[in-house]
Design a protein around this motif. Structure first.
Motif, PDB file in Angstrom:
ATOM      1  N   ASP A   1      -1.710  -0.590  -0.143  1.00  0.00           N
ATOM      2  CA  ASP A   1      -1.689   0.318  -1.635  1.00  0.00           C
ATOM      3  C   ASP A   1      -0.383   1.173  -1.657  1.00  0.00           C
ATOM      4  OD1 ASP A   1      -4.063  -0.361  -2.176  1.00  0.00           O
ATOM      5  OD2 ASP A   1      -5.053   1.267  -1.382  1.00  0.00           O
ATOM      6  N   GLU A   2       0.068   1.649  -2.694  1.00  0.00           N
ATOM      7  CA  GLU A   2       1.319   2.217  -3.122  1.00  0.00           C
ATOM      8  C   GLU A   2       1.130   3.867  -2.799  1.00  0.00           C
ATOM      9  OE1 GLU A   2       3.250   1.828  -6.723  1.00  0.00           O
ATOM     10  OE2 GLU A   2       1.895  -0.023  -6.920  1.00  0.00           O
ATOM     11  N   VAL A   3       2.038   4.364  -1.865  1.00  0.00           N
ATOM     12  CA  VAL A   3       1.990   5.985  -1.690  1.00  0.00           C
ATOM     13  C   VAL A   3       3.215   6.440  -2.215  1.00  0.00           C
ATOM     14  CG1 VAL A   3       1.994   7.601   0.297  1.00  0.00           C
ATOM     15  CG2 VAL A   3       0.717   5.368   0.598  1.00  0.00           C
ATOM     16  N   TYR A   4       3.185   7.578  -2.944  1.00  0.00           N
ATOM     17  CA  TYR A   4       4.037   8.399  -3.488  1.00  0.00           C
ATOM     18  C   TYR A   4       4.036   9.667  -2.665  1.00  0.00           C
ATOM     19  CZ  TYR A   4       4.732   4.737  -6.881  1.00  0.00           C
ATOM     20  OH  TYR A   4       4.869   3.565  -7.535  1.00  0.00           O
TER      21      TYR A   4
ATOM     22  N   LYS B   1      -3.103   3.668  -5.991  1.00  0.00           N
ATOM     23  CA  LYS B   1      -2.100   4.455  -5.699  1.00  0.00           C
ATOM     24  C   LYS B   1      -2.437   5.734  -5.081  1.00  0.00           C
ATOM     25  CE  LYS B   1       0.801   3.301  -9.761  1.00  0.00           C
ATOM     26  NZ  LYS B   1       1.423   3.973 -10.829  1.00  0.00           N
ATOM     27  N   THR B   2      -1.646   6.392  -4.205  1.00  0.00           N
ATOM     28  CA  THR B   2      -2.232   7.591  -3.707  1.00  0.00           C
ATOM     29  C   THR B   2      -0.835   8.546  -3.756  1.00  0.00           C
ATOM     30  OG1 THR B   2      -3.569   6.936  -2.231  1.00  0.00           O
ATOM     31  CG2 THR B   2      -2.890   9.017  -1.538  1.00  0.00           C
ATOM     32  N   GLY B   3      -0.921   9.618  -3.976  1.00  0.00           N
ATOM     33  CA  GLY B   3       0.261  10.601  -4.232  1.00  0.00           C
ATOM     34  C   GLY B   3      -0.150  11.753  -3.121  1.00  0.00           C
ATOM     35  N   ILE B   4       0.855  12.178  -2.282  1.00  0.00           N
ATOM     36  CA  ILE B   4       0.851  13.180  -1.290  1.00  0.00           C
ATOM     37  C   ILE B   4       1.700  14.117  -1.670  1.00  0.00           C
ATOM     38  CG2 ILE B   4       0.692  13.443   1.261  1.00  0.00           C
ATOM     39  CD1 ILE B   4       0.082  10.490   1.724  1.00  0.00           C
TER      40      ILE B   4
ATOM     41  N   VAL C   1      14.236   9.752   2.414  1.00  0.00           N
ATOM     42  CA  VAL C   1      13.998  10.555   1.136  1.00  0.00           C
ATOM     43  C   VAL C   1      14.619   9.531   0.052  1.00  0.00           C
ATOM     44  CG1 VAL C   1      14.799  12.370  -0.700  1.00  0.00           C
ATOM     45  CG2 VAL C   1      13.789  12.819   1.757  1.00  0.00           C
ATOM     46  N   ASP C   2      14.011   9.047  -0.796  1.00  0.00           N
ATOM     47  CA  ASP C   2      14.428   8.113  -2.032  1.00  0.00           C
ATOM     48  C   ASP C   2      15.295   8.532  -2.732  1.00  0.00           C
ATOM     49  OD1 ASP C   2      13.400   5.520  -0.845  1.00  0.00           O
ATOM     50  OD2 ASP C   2      11.389   6.683  -1.227  1.00  0.00           O
ATOM     51  N   GLU C   3      14.547   9.869  -3.358  1.00  0.00           N
ATOM     52  CA  GLU C   3      15.663  10.435  -4.595  1.00  0.00           C
ATOM     53  C   GLU C   3      15.112  12.048  -4.599  1.00  0.00           C
ATOM     54  OE1 GLU C   3      13.955   9.695  -8.799  1.00  0.00           O
ATOM     55  OE2 GLU C   3      13.613   7.946  -7.553  1.00  0.00           O
TER      56      GLU C   3
ATOM     57  N   THR D   1       6.625  -0.806   5.109  1.00  0.00           N
ATOM     58  CA  THR D   1       5.630  -1.641   4.100  1.00  0.00           C
ATOM     59  C   THR D   1       5.905  -1.896   2.847  1.00  0.00           C
ATOM     60  OG1 THR D   1       4.323   0.161   3.544  1.00  0.00           O
ATOM     61  CG2 THR D   1       3.768  -0.783   5.504  1.00  0.00           C
ATOM     62  N   ASN D   2       7.323  -1.285   2.512  1.00  0.00           N
ATOM     63  CA  ASN D   2       7.807  -1.351   1.193  1.00  0.00           C
ATOM     64  C   ASN D   2       6.977  -0.724   0.199  1.00  0.00           C
ATOM     65  OD1 ASN D   2      10.519  -1.963   1.924  1.00  0.00           O
ATOM     66  ND2 ASN D   2       9.841  -4.140   2.234  1.00  0.00           N
ATOM     67  N   LYS D   3       5.731   0.074   0.427  1.00  0.00           N
ATOM     68  CA  LYS D   3       4.829   0.727  -0.561  1.00  0.00           C
ATOM     69  C   LYS D   3       4.835   2.232  -0.479  1.00  0.00           C
ATOM     70  CE  LYS D   3       2.345  -3.299  -1.259  1.00  0.00           C
ATOM     71  NZ  LYS D   3       2.101  -3.625  -2.726  1.00  0.00           N
ATOM     72  N   VAL D   4       5.827   2.563  -0.190  1.00  0.00           N
ATOM     73  CA  VAL D   4       6.034   4.166  -0.062  1.00  0.00           C
ATOM     74  C   VAL D   4       7.207   4.535  -0.556  1.00  0.00           C
ATOM     75  CG1 VAL D   4       6.131   6.263   1.670  1.00  0.00           C
ATOM     76  CG2 VAL D   4       4.720   4.340   2.363  1.00  0.00           C
ATOM     77  N   LYS D   5       7.136   5.830  -1.389  1.00  0.00           N
ATOM     78  CA  LYS D   5       8.416   6.008  -2.054  1.00  0.00           C
ATOM     79  C   LYS D   5       8.326   7.567  -1.666  1.00  0.00           C
ATOM     80  CE  LYS D   5      11.097   6.505  -6.076  1.00  0.00           C
ATOM     81  NZ  LYS D   5      11.222   5.732  -7.362  1.00  0.00           N
ATOM     82  N   ILE D   6       9.374   8.455  -1.263  1.00  0.00           N
ATOM     83  CA  ILE D   6       9.447   9.549  -0.951  1.00  0.00           C
ATOM     84  C   ILE D   6      10.342  10.555  -1.640  1.00  0.00           C
ATOM     85  CG2 ILE D   6       9.844  11.524   0.737  1.00  0.00           C
ATOM     86  CD1 ILE D   6       8.957   9.509   3.011  1.00  0.00           C
ATOM     87  N   TYR D   7       9.717  11.648  -2.484  1.00  0.00           N
ATOM     88  CA  TYR D   7      10.721  12.473  -3.394  1.00  0.00           C
ATOM     89  C   TYR D   7      10.874  13.812  -2.699  1.00  0.00           C
ATOM     90  CZ  TYR D   7       8.683   9.438  -7.227  1.00  0.00           C
ATOM     91  OH  TYR D   7       8.416   8.550  -7.926  1.00  0.00           O
TER      92      TYR D   7
END
Length: 125
Positions: A30-33, A2-5, A104-106, A78-84
């Motif tokens: 990989d997942e990206v937040y 996982k990577t957080g940005i 923006v997801d949430e 990619t369905n691997k990215v979530k944006i807060y």
């Protein structure tokens, strides 16, 4: 992995760097937040506010480089990215979920982001 940005600026060059990083990491599976805070939330509204005063941002505009929005759209496919969007920054600028664009997801706090990125590599932009 996982990577957080964490993005705290609405400068075009910083947004593009974060978006390119998201594209590359998510395309490797990989997942990206992504956590948008302070001025960065302004760049993800339906009427984005982006600064282009720095040298790199000006060059990107002049050369008509792909912008951060289209890059983040690629990454999200990619369905691997979530944006807060940061709850504090959203409150500070009087923004609700309805004010943000579809990327923006949430709206969430740093605690939610921290829980999702436990044991992750963190990049601050």
């Amino acid at each position: 992995m996982k990577t957080g940005i964490i993005i705290g600026s609405n400068e075009a060059s910083r947004l593009a760097y974060a978006a390119m990083t998201s594209v590359i990491i998510s395309s490797m599976g990989d997942e990206v937040y992504v956590f948008l805070t302070m001025d960065a939330v302004k760049a993800f509204t339906k009427t984005p506010e982006v600064k282009t005063e720095d040298v790199a941002s000006k060059a990107m505009v002049e050369k008509k480089e792909e912008d951060y929005i289209s890059l983040f759209k690629k990454a999200k496919k990619t369905n691997k990215v979530k944006i807060y969007a940061c709850s504090y920054a959203s409150k500070l600028f009087n923004l609700t979920k309805a004010d943000y664009n579809e990327l923006v997801d949430e709206i969430a706090g740093i605690t939610s982001f921290s829980m999702d990125t436990e044991d992750a590599q963190i990049v601050s932009v």
